[in-house]
Design a protein around this motif. Structure first.
Motif, mmCIF file in Angstrom:
data_model
loop_
_atom_site.group_PDB
_atom_site.id
_atom_site.type_symbol
_atom_site.label_atom_id
_atom_site.label_comp_id
_atom_site.label_asym_id
_atom_site.label_seq_id
_atom_site.Cartn_x
_atom_site.Cartn_y
_atom_site.Cartn_z
ATOM 1 N N ASP A 1 0.869 -1.173 0.000
ATOM 2 C CA ASP A 1 0.000 0.000 0.000
ATOM 3 C C ASP A 1 0.906 1.224 0.000
ATOM 4 O O ASP A 1 1.999 1.199 0.576
ATOM 5 N N PHE A 2 0.436 2.288 -0.610
ATOM 6 C CA PHE A 2 1.240 3.496 -0.781
ATOM 7 C C PHE A 2 0.467 4.701 -0.284
ATOM 8 O O PHE A 2 -0.742 4.801 -0.485
ATOM 9 N N ALA A 3 1.177 5.619 0.359
ATOM 10 C CA ALA A 3 0.534 6.822 0.878
ATOM 11 C C ALA A 3 1.485 8.006 0.817
ATOM 12 O O ALA A 3 2.712 7.853 0.710
ATOM 13 N N HIS A 4 0.884 9.161 0.897
ATOM 14 C CA HIS A 4 1.597 10.424 1.066
ATOM 15 C C HIS A 4 1.255 10.853 2.492
ATOM 16 O O HIS A 4 0.100 11.163 2.780
ATOM 17 N N ILE A 5 2.231 10.828 3.376
ATOM 18 C CA ILE A 5 2.024 11.162 4.786
ATOM 19 C C ILE A 5 2.552 12.574 5.041
ATOM 20 O O ILE A 5 3.675 12.900 4.642
ATOM 21 N N VAL A 6 1.736 13.397 5.695
ATOM 22 C CA VAL A 6 2.156 14.748 6.073
ATOM 23 C C VAL A 6 1.986 14.880 7.589
ATOM 24 O O VAL A 6 0.904 14.629 8.120
ATOM 25 N N PRO B 1 3.782 17.316 22.011
ATOM 26 C CA PRO B 1 3.797 18.624 21.361
ATOM 27 C C PRO B 1 2.577 19.447 21.764
ATOM 28 O O PRO B 1 1.597 18.918 22.281
ATOM 29 N N LYS B 2 2.655 20.738 21.508
ATOM 30 C CA LYS B 2 1.525 21.609 21.801
ATOM 31 C C LYS B 2 0.355 21.299 20.871
ATOM 32 O O LYS B 2 -0.799 21.502 21.234
ATOM 33 N N TRP B 3 0.665 20.805 19.679
ATOM 34 C CA TRP B 3 -0.367 20.441 18.694
ATOM 35 C C TRP B 3 0.269 19.515 17.674
ATOM 36 O O TRP B 3 1.456 19.634 17.361
ATOM 37 N N LEU B 4 -0.522 18.568 17.167
ATOM 38 C CA LEU B 4 -0.025 17.594 16.193
ATOM 39 C C LEU B 4 -1.138 17.215 15.245
ATOM 40 O O LEU B 4 -2.289 17.025 15.664
ATOM 41 N N ARG B 5 -0.791 17.093 13.961
ATOM 42 C CA ARG B 5 -1.737 16.595 12.945
ATOM 43 C C ARG B 5 -0.965 15.693 11.999
ATOM 44 O O ARG B 5 0.121 16.033 11.545
ATOM 45 N N VAL B 6 -1.542 14.521 11.705
ATOM 46 C CA VAL B 6 -0.977 13.611 10.718
ATOM 47 C C VAL B 6 -2.054 13.360 9.674
ATOM 48 O O VAL B 6 -3.175 12.965 10.000
ATOM 49 N N GLY B 7 -1.713 13.611 8.422
ATOM 50 C CA GLY B 7 -2.607 13.305 7.304
ATOM 51 C C GLY B 7 -2.041 12.143 6.527
ATOM 52 O O GLY B 7 -0.884 12.184 6.094
ATOM 53 N N GLY B 8 -2.829 11.100 6.363
ATOM 54 C CA GLY B 8 -2.445 9.946 5.553
ATOM 55 C C GLY B 8 -3.305 9.942 4.302
ATOM 56 O O GLY B 8 -4.505 9.705 4.383
ATOM 57 N N ASP C 1 -8.361 8.528 2.865
ATOM 58 C CA ASP C 1 -7.598 9.570 3.551
ATOM 59 C C ASP C 1 -7.905 9.455 5.043
ATOM 60 O O ASP C 1 -9.065 9.351 5.436
ATOM 61 N N VAL C 2 -6.863 9.471 5.860
ATOM 62 C CA VAL C 2 -7.009 9.298 7.310
ATOM 63 C C VAL C 2 -6.294 10.458 7.998
ATOM 64 O O VAL C 2 -5.171 10.804 7.628
ATOM 65 N N PHE C 3 -6.946 11.030 9.022
ATOM 66 C CA PHE C 3 -6.383 12.176 9.728
ATOM 67 C C PHE C 3 -6.399 11.935 11.229
ATOM 68 O O PHE C 3 -7.381 11.441 11.769
ATOM 69 N N TYR C 4 -5.306 12.315 11.865
ATOM 70 C CA TYR C 4 -5.183 12.252 13.326
ATOM 71 C C TYR C 4 -4.756 13.637 13.784
ATOM 72 O O TYR C 4 -3.808 14.211 13.241
ATOM 73 N N GLN C 5 -5.450 14.181 14.775
ATOM 74 C CA GLN C 5 -5.128 15.511 15.273
ATOM 75 C C GLN C 5 -5.373 15.554 16.768
ATOM 76 O O GLN C 5 -6.329 14.964 17.263
ATOM 77 N N THR C 6 -4.522 16.281 17.483
ATOM 78 C CA THR C 6 -4.615 16.298 18.944
ATOM 79 C C THR C 6 -5.518 17.385 19.503
ATOM 80 O O THR C 6 -5.760 17.401 20.701
ATOM 81 N N GLY C 7 -6.015 18.285 18.689
ATOM 82 C CA GLY C 7 -6.887 19.359 19.162
ATOM 83 C C GLY C 7 -6.899 20.488 18.160
ATOM 84 O O GLY C 7 -6.403 20.345 17.041
ATOM 85 N N ALA D 1 -0.783 -3.638 8.132
ATOM 86 C CA ALA D 1 -1.791 -2.918 8.917
ATOM 87 C C ALA D 1 -2.681 -2.132 7.959
ATOM 88 O O ALA D 1 -2.242 -1.733 6.878
ATOM 89 N N PHE D 2 -3.908 -1.904 8.378
ATOM 90 C CA PHE D 2 -4.810 -1.093 7.573
ATOM 91 C C PHE D 2 -4.362 0.364 7.588
ATOM 92 O O PHE D 2 -3.635 0.810 8.484
ATOM 93 N N HIS D 3 -4.842 1.115 6.609
ATOM 94 C CA HIS D 3 -4.464 2.525 6.463
ATOM 95 C C HIS D 3 -4.718 3.308 7.747
ATOM 96 O O HIS D 3 -3.883 4.111 8.178
ATOM 97 N N GLU D 4 -5.884 3.088 8.328
ATOM 98 C CA GLU D 4 -6.261 3.824 9.536
ATOM 99 C C GLU D 4 -5.288 3.540 10.673
ATOM 100 O O GLU D 4 -4.868 4.447 11.397
ATOM 101 N N ASP D 5 -4.922 2.274 10.831
ATOM 102 C CA ASP D 5 -4.012 1.881 11.903
ATOM 103 C C ASP D 5 -2.636 2.510 11.712
ATOM 104 O O ASP D 5 -2.043 3.025 12.664
ATOM 105 N N CYS D 6 -2.117 2.477 10.491
ATOM 106 C CA CYS D 6 -0.802 3.072 10.229
ATOM 107 C C CYS D 6 -0.806 4.557 10.557
ATOM 108 O O CYS D 6 0.063 5.045 11.292
ATOM 109 N N THR D 7 -1.783 5.289 10.029
ATOM 110 C CA THR D 7 -1.819 6.739 10.200
ATOM 111 C C THR D 7 -1.967 7.123 11.668
ATOM 112 O O THR D 7 -1.219 7.964 12.185
ATOM 113 N N VAL D 8 -2.910 6.512 12.356
ATOM 114 C CA VAL D 8 -3.149 6.850 13.762
ATOM 115 C C VAL D 8 -1.967 6.405 14.629
ATOM 116 O O VAL D 8 -1.580 7.114 15.570
ATOM 117 N N SER D 9 -1.355 5.277 14.315
ATOM 118 C CA SER D 9 -0.191 4.810 15.080
ATOM 119 C C SER D 9 0.970 5.797 14.985
ATOM 120 O O SER D 9 1.675 6.026 15.983
#
Length: 155
Positions: free
Chosen positions: A60-65, A111-118, A129-135, A92-100
């Protein structure tokens, strides 16, 4: 804080380091933030991220930011590169990789703030597309759009 103080204790920077066999085996390292007390954004982009489908073993292939506003620590970039590369043979599924990825960075850095876009390329004809953000993003800190367009196929 001197440069020696910042980099003392790192185990991978400046040495030949093999790609870890799995994300669990990867050693993520941090360094003190020399600009602690100043809010600013940091971005890492991994446009060639790979992992394996946990059921078929196909790649599987992704662009992670990864965007974050550091607190007291910065992630050491070589260790991050090795950590992201460790997913290459990880099923692992896309969601698991990105959130992990997001949770591991949150745990390491606080960190004061974090966002990961998969931004995952299609599997079975459907991009995910999967997104994880701390606030909420911090006021006064410029956080640009991640700049990855929705998947459009061949145009």
């Amino acid at each position: 804080m001197t440069e020696h103080d910042i980099y003392s204790g790192l185990t991978q920077l400046g040495t030949k380091t093999d790609l870890p066999n799995s994300p669990q085996d990867a050693v993520l390292e941090k360094v003190p933030n020399p600009q602690a007390g100043t809010d600013y954004a940091v971005r890492f982009t991994a446009p060639e991220f790979t992992s394996l489908c946990p059921l078929t073993g196909q790649p599987d292939f992704a662009h992670i930011v990864i965007d974050y506003v550091p607190g007291d620590y910065l992630v050491e970039s070589k260790s991050l590169k090795l950590f992201l590369g460790s997913f290459r043979n990880h099923g692992a599924f896309h969601e698991d990789c990105t959130v992990s990825i997001g949770k591991r960075l949150q745990e390491l850095l606080n960190p004061k703030w974090l966002r990961v876009g998969g931004y995952w390329f299609p599997r079975g004809g459907i991009p995910i597309d999967v997104f994880y953000q701390t606030g909420a993003a911090l006021p006064g800190v410029f956080i640009p759009d991640q700049g990855v367009p929705t998947y459009r196929g061949r145009g």
